[in-house]
Design an enzyme around this catalytic site. Sequence first.
Site, PDB file in Angstrom:
ATOM      1  N   GLU A  18      22.827  56.946 -52.437  1.00  0.00           N
ATOM      2  CA  GLU A  18      23.719  55.865 -52.006  1.00  0.00           C
ATOM      3  C   GLU A  18      22.874  54.608 -51.815  1.00  0.00           C
ATOM      4  O   GLU A  18      23.266  53.502 -52.164  1.00  0.00           O
ATOM      5  CB  GLU A  18      24.379  56.269 -50.686  1.00  0.00           C
ATOM      6  N   TRP A  56      34.017  54.831 -32.837  1.00  0.00           N
ATOM      7  CA  TRP A  56      33.169  55.218 -33.973  1.00  0.00           C
ATOM      8  C   TRP A  56      32.498  56.544 -33.649  1.00  0.00           C
ATOM      9  O   TRP A  56      32.555  57.483 -34.410  1.00  0.00           O
ATOM     10  CB  TRP A  56      32.112  54.130 -34.243  1.00  0.00           C
ATOM     11  N   ASN A  67      21.777  60.720 -44.611  1.00  0.00           N
ATOM     12  CA  ASN A  67      21.142  59.403 -44.519  1.00  0.00           C
ATOM     13  C   ASN A  67      19.626  59.400 -44.520  1.00  0.00           C
ATOM     14  O   ASN A  67      19.020  58.344 -44.617  1.00  0.00           O
ATOM     15  CB  ASN A  67      21.636  58.670 -43.268  1.00  0.00           C
ATOM     16  N   HIS A 112      20.459  57.666 -34.618  1.00  0.00           N
ATOM     17  CA  HIS A 112      20.990  56.761 -35.654  1.00  0.00           C
ATOM     18  C   HIS A 112      20.212  55.451 -35.554  1.00  0.00           C
ATOM     19  O   HIS A 112      18.996  55.446 -35.673  1.00  0.00           O
ATOM     20  CB  HIS A 112      22.498  56.589 -35.414  1.00  0.00           C
ATOM     21  N   SER A 144      21.624  62.911 -39.606  1.00  0.00           N
ATOM     22  CA  SER A 144      21.967  64.336 -39.545  1.00  0.00           C
ATOM     23  C   SER A 144      20.790  65.206 -39.996  1.00  0.00           C
ATOM     24  O   SER A 144      20.434  66.184 -39.332  1.00  0.00           O
ATOM     25  CB  SER A 144      23.194  64.620 -40.409  1.00  0.00           C
ATOM     26  N   ASP A 179      35.344  58.879 -49.702  1.00  0.00           N
ATOM     27  CA  ASP A 179      34.349  58.463 -48.716  1.00  0.00           C
ATOM     28  C   ASP A 179      34.929  58.587 -47.301  1.00  0.00           C
ATOM     29  O   ASP A 179      34.274  59.069 -46.374  1.00  0.00           O
ATOM     30  CB  ASP A 179      33.953  57.010 -49.029  1.00  0.00           C
ATOM     31  N   ARG A 231      31.887  48.398 -38.547  1.00  0.00           N
ATOM     32  CA  ARG A 231      32.613  49.346 -39.394  1.00  0.00           C
ATOM     33  C   ARG A 231      33.991  48.778 -39.729  1.00  0.00           C
ATOM     34  O   ARG A 231      34.397  47.757 -39.185  1.00  0.00           O
ATOM     35  CB  ARG A 231      32.794  50.694 -38.663  1.00  0.00           C
TER      36      ARG A 231
HETATM   37  C1  LIG Z   1      30.410  58.219 -36.796  1.00  0.00           C
HETATM   38  C2  LIG Z   1      29.076  58.725 -37.234  1.00  0.00           C
HETATM   39  C3  LIG Z   1      28.747  58.667 -38.560  1.00  0.00           C
HETATM   40  C4  LIG Z   1      27.532  59.162 -38.993  1.00  0.00           C
HETATM   41  N1  LIG Z   1      27.251  59.137 -40.318  1.00  0.00           N
HETATM   42  C5  LIG Z   1      26.158  59.748 -40.778  1.00  0.00           C
HETATM   43  C6  LIG Z   1      25.934  59.864 -42.169  1.00  0.00           C
HETATM   44  O1  LIG Z   1      26.722  59.380 -42.986  1.00  0.00           O
HETATM   45  N2  LIG Z   1      24.835  60.539 -42.578  1.00  0.00           N
HETATM   46  C7  LIG Z   1      23.955  61.092 -41.704  1.00  0.00           C
HETATM   47  O2  LIG Z   1      22.984  61.721 -42.148  1.00  0.00           O
HETATM   48  N3  LIG Z   1      24.127  60.984 -40.376  1.00  0.00           N
HETATM   49  C8  LIG Z   1      25.203  60.334 -39.881  1.00  0.00           C
HETATM   50  N4  LIG Z   1      25.422  60.248 -38.544  1.00  0.00           N
HETATM   51  C9  LIG Z   1      24.365  60.705 -37.604  1.00  0.00           C
HETATM   52  C10 LIG Z   1      24.423  62.187 -37.248  1.00  0.00           C
HETATM   53  O3  LIG Z   1      25.724  62.605 -37.068  1.00  0.00           O
HETATM   54  C11 LIG Z   1      23.607  62.397 -35.969  1.00  0.00           C
HETATM   55  O4  LIG Z   1      22.338  61.835 -36.176  1.00  0.00           O
HETATM   56  C12 LIG Z   1      23.415  63.874 -35.597  1.00  0.00           C
HETATM   57  O5  LIG Z   1      24.636  64.524 -35.523  1.00  0.00           O
HETATM   58  C13 LIG Z   1      22.674  63.985 -34.274  1.00  0.00           C
HETATM   59  O6  LIG Z   1      22.459  65.338 -33.998  1.00  0.00           O
HETATM   60  P1  LIG Z   1      22.445  65.914 -32.499  1.00  0.00           P
HETATM   61  O7  LIG Z   1      22.258  67.370 -32.587  1.00  0.00           O
HETATM   62  O8  LIG Z   1      21.518  65.121 -31.659  1.00  0.00           O
HETATM   63  O9  LIG Z   1      23.909  65.602 -31.933  1.00  0.00           O
HETATM   64  P2  LIG Z   1      25.300  66.234 -32.393  1.00  0.00           P
HETATM   65  O10 LIG Z   1      25.232  66.708 -33.785  1.00  0.00           O
HETATM   66  O11 LIG Z   1      26.320  65.238 -32.050  1.00  0.00           O
HETATM   67  O12 LIG Z   1      25.463  67.524 -31.457  1.00  0.00           O
HETATM   68  C14 LIG Z   1      25.618  67.458 -30.057  1.00  0.00           C
HETATM   69  C15 LIG Z   1      25.993  68.841 -29.559  1.00  0.00           C
HETATM   70  O13 LIG Z   1      25.914  68.883 -28.123  1.00  0.00           O
HETATM   71  C16 LIG Z   1      27.062  69.565 -27.621  1.00  0.00           C
HETATM   72  N5  LIG Z   1      27.263  69.112 -26.240  1.00  0.00           N
HETATM   73  C17 LIG Z   1      27.540  67.862 -25.800  1.00  0.00           C
HETATM   74  N6  LIG Z   1      27.634  67.863 -24.454  1.00  0.00           N
HETATM   75  C18 LIG Z   1      27.414  69.136 -24.038  1.00  0.00           C
HETATM   76  C19 LIG Z   1      27.392  69.770 -22.761  1.00  0.00           C
HETATM   77  N7  LIG Z   1      27.579  69.101 -21.617  1.00  0.00           N
HETATM   78  N8  LIG Z   1      27.148  71.106 -22.708  1.00  0.00           N
HETATM   79  C20 LIG Z   1      26.924  71.824 -23.860  1.00  0.00           C
HETATM   80  N9  LIG Z   1      26.943  71.262 -25.084  1.00  0.00           N
HETATM   81  C21 LIG Z   1      27.181  69.934 -25.173  1.00  0.00           C
HETATM   82  C22 LIG Z   1      28.167  69.168 -28.591  1.00  0.00           C
HETATM   83  O14 LIG Z   1      29.278  70.022 -28.520  1.00  0.00           O
HETATM   84  C23 LIG Z   1      27.410  69.270 -29.923  1.00  0.00           C
HETATM   85  O15 LIG Z   1      27.390  70.605 -30.355  1.00  0.00           O
HETATM   86  C24 LIG Z   1      26.613  59.718 -38.058  1.00  0.00           C
HETATM   87  C25 LIG Z   1      26.950  59.745 -36.702  1.00  0.00           C
HETATM   88  C26 LIG Z   1      28.158  59.250 -36.282  1.00  0.00           C
HETATM   89  C27 LIG Z   1      28.494  59.293 -34.830  1.00  0.00           C
END
Ligand SMILES: Cc1cc2nc3c(=O)[nH]c(=O)nc-3n(C[C@H](O)[C@H](O)[C@H](O)COP(=O)(O)OP(=O)(O)OC[C@H]3O[C@@H](n4cnc5c(N)ncnc54)[C@H](O)[C@@H]3O)c2cc1C
Length: 625
Positions: free
Chosen positions: A127, A217, A63, A387, A434, A350, A248
């Site tokens: 997209e 979601w 995204n 997000h 992501s 998708d 959604r």
């Molecule tokens: C449904 C959905 C759809 C999405 N669609 C898109 C898309 O189409 N394109 C796009 O680019 N982005 C998309 N995103 C956004 C993207 O997924 C997030 O922005 C990204 O994953 C955030 O990264 P993060 O590392 O902060 O969290 P995450 O990737 O969620 O990672 C969190 C990590 O923390 C760990 N964790 C949690 N609690 C603990 C704990 N207590 N102790 C140790 N570890 C822990 C988890 O196991 C995980 O490894 C979407 C998100 C969602 C929810």
Amino acid sequence: MPQAFETVEVQTDLLILGGGMAACGAAVEAAYWAKKNGVKVTLVDKAAMDRSGAVAMGLSAINQYVGLKDGQNTMKDYVDYVRNDLMGITREDLVASIARHVDSTVHLFEKWGLPIWKDKEGGYVHEGRWQLMINGESYKIIVAEAAKNALGPENIIERVFITKPLVEGGKCVGAVGFSVRENKFYVFKAKAVVCAMGGAVGVFKPRSTGEGAGRAWYPPFNSGASASFTIQAGAEMTCQEVRFIPVRFKDAYGPVGAWFLLFKSAATTAGGGNYMMERRPELNNWAPYGLVKPVPANLRNYLMMLDVMEGKGPVYMQTAEAIQKIADSEPDPKAQKKKLKELESEAWEDFLDMTISQALLWAATDTQPEEKPSEIAAAEPYFIGSHSGASGAWVSGPKDIAPPEYFWGYENMTTVKGLFAAGDASGASSHKFSSGSCTEGRIAAKSAIRYIVKEKPAAPSIDGGAVEKLKAEAIAPLALYDEHCNKTTDPEVNPEYILPRMYMMRLQKLMDEYAGGVSAQFTTSEAMLKKGLDFMKLLKEDSEKLAARNLHELMRVWENRHRTDQADAHIQAMLFREETRWPGYYFRADKPKMDEANWKVFVNLTYDPAKGEWAAKKVPIKTIF
Ligand SMILES: Cc1cc2nc3c(=O)[nH]c(=O)nc-3n(C[C@H](O)[C@H](O)[C@H](O)COP(=O)(O)OP(=O)(O)OC[C@H]3O[C@@H](n4cnc5c(N)ncnc54)[C@H](O)[C@@H]3O)c2cc1C
């Protein structure tokens, strides 16, 4: 009989918490700088990195891609987009910092093996303006593999749930947690910590309860650990009122991006009305943000919600109409037929790429997208600062962009020395998604290593007594259950303890009814929030009595404690902000208008764990671009 728990002590320099997109980015970057500087790095995830976090099931689009080099967009373009979507409440320095580096992260994904769609000329298939289409079922596995290769398996500890930070002399010096598979309590002592444990689901009552509990979601794995960790460490938090409500496909939460952006589909009410057109005048009430394209996500939600509240639902995504329109643009009937088939398979892919359950729901309800429309609905609120929400820790910006008020030496360091945050863990920098989260993880890790090398923080000296206290607190729910479970015929109902599932339902009911959840039509008020806080106080008292039958349930106990911190912060911030700014995320019925003169500011909160008290303040917004 109390269960025996071994204590495992891990000494490291940089501790990365989480194994998701931000943590994987942090791991790749840290490995590079660690080798150059003789720094030891350890990563801890509560799950298995291959499928942990929000990208577990895969994604169908990246995204955030700015296209800086090709001149497609500028850094300012991205900042303008994010600022407007968040109704003016954005840290421009942080958004710009990610935007200028994100393309390089996407190129790394491609190098690691992620298939990105290409057009006939070899360019990326967009997209939308910022989004790239991918074959992303294995997205997370590919990114995790790169992180694992960079760090080495000996530096990665999976299936350890982090419960609390270690803070000494105002500095974050590590974390504690327990294995979800073995009776082991972990103490991680570090010189710096990158917190990247995602956002929070399950704080509000979900639309799907008994019959489909766990369906949401946002993936069920992330339960507010980042927010709780930074709050408990004493870090200043920001935008805690900015939850995200995605609209959604109803009940299985399939993505709508490809439909709205790629297929140019319309959403209509049952009577065929198009709320985006018919309710356009309402956007004037939310100027200047409502008048800019694209219309902010929360305002799009709001226009739909107004129709739903008037009883005009269900609301439908007109999939058949959109597919037919694209096919009709082909010159001859044969090409039209071929195009129709192609679009049909893209529609299924998708969902299969990222929300398989939606494909199952289509199959179960005899839905063929080329034949009939599908219902869409607003989900319950989530906390996902990466997000379209914005909640997270208040972090330092980059030296070359941040104004002095937003800069304190090390990019992405929170207000607690040695504690860095990225992805969902850092606030006021939405729309990282992501790719941007992975980028921010890279930025945070590099900065944390610079902190270690420059400041040379002393190794933490947490003593054995303090460790024993933390250990006793972490595993107490197991002993509590063992002690009392035989006092009632049904161990689920017991006056001496509360099991995590019951506790979670109590929290969710509280938030749903008083803090503007689904059943309250996302509406709340000062009186409702204050009543919610009364119940929150009692709930927090009872959290001492959470009990666990096994390690899995012990994890559930702590997930709920983390959720409670997130919920508390959310109510505090909504109460403090005396206006309605994001009407499609929540509506303060007693302050129904946006107040630019008084509330175009950040709301920042700090928690004092010793006193159990919150302090809230306004922080000015600095316009840079
Ligand atoms: C449904 C959905 C759809 C999405 N669609 C898109 C898309 O189409 N394109 C796009 O680019 N982005 C998309 N995103 C956004 C993207 O997924 C997030 O922005 C990204 O994953 C955030 O990264 P993060 O590392 O902060 O969290 P995450 O990737 O969620 O990672 C969190 C990590 O923390 C760990 N964790 C949690 N609690 C603990 C704990 N207590 N102790 C140790 N570890 C822990 C988890 O196991 C995980 O490894 C979407 C998100 C969602 C929810």
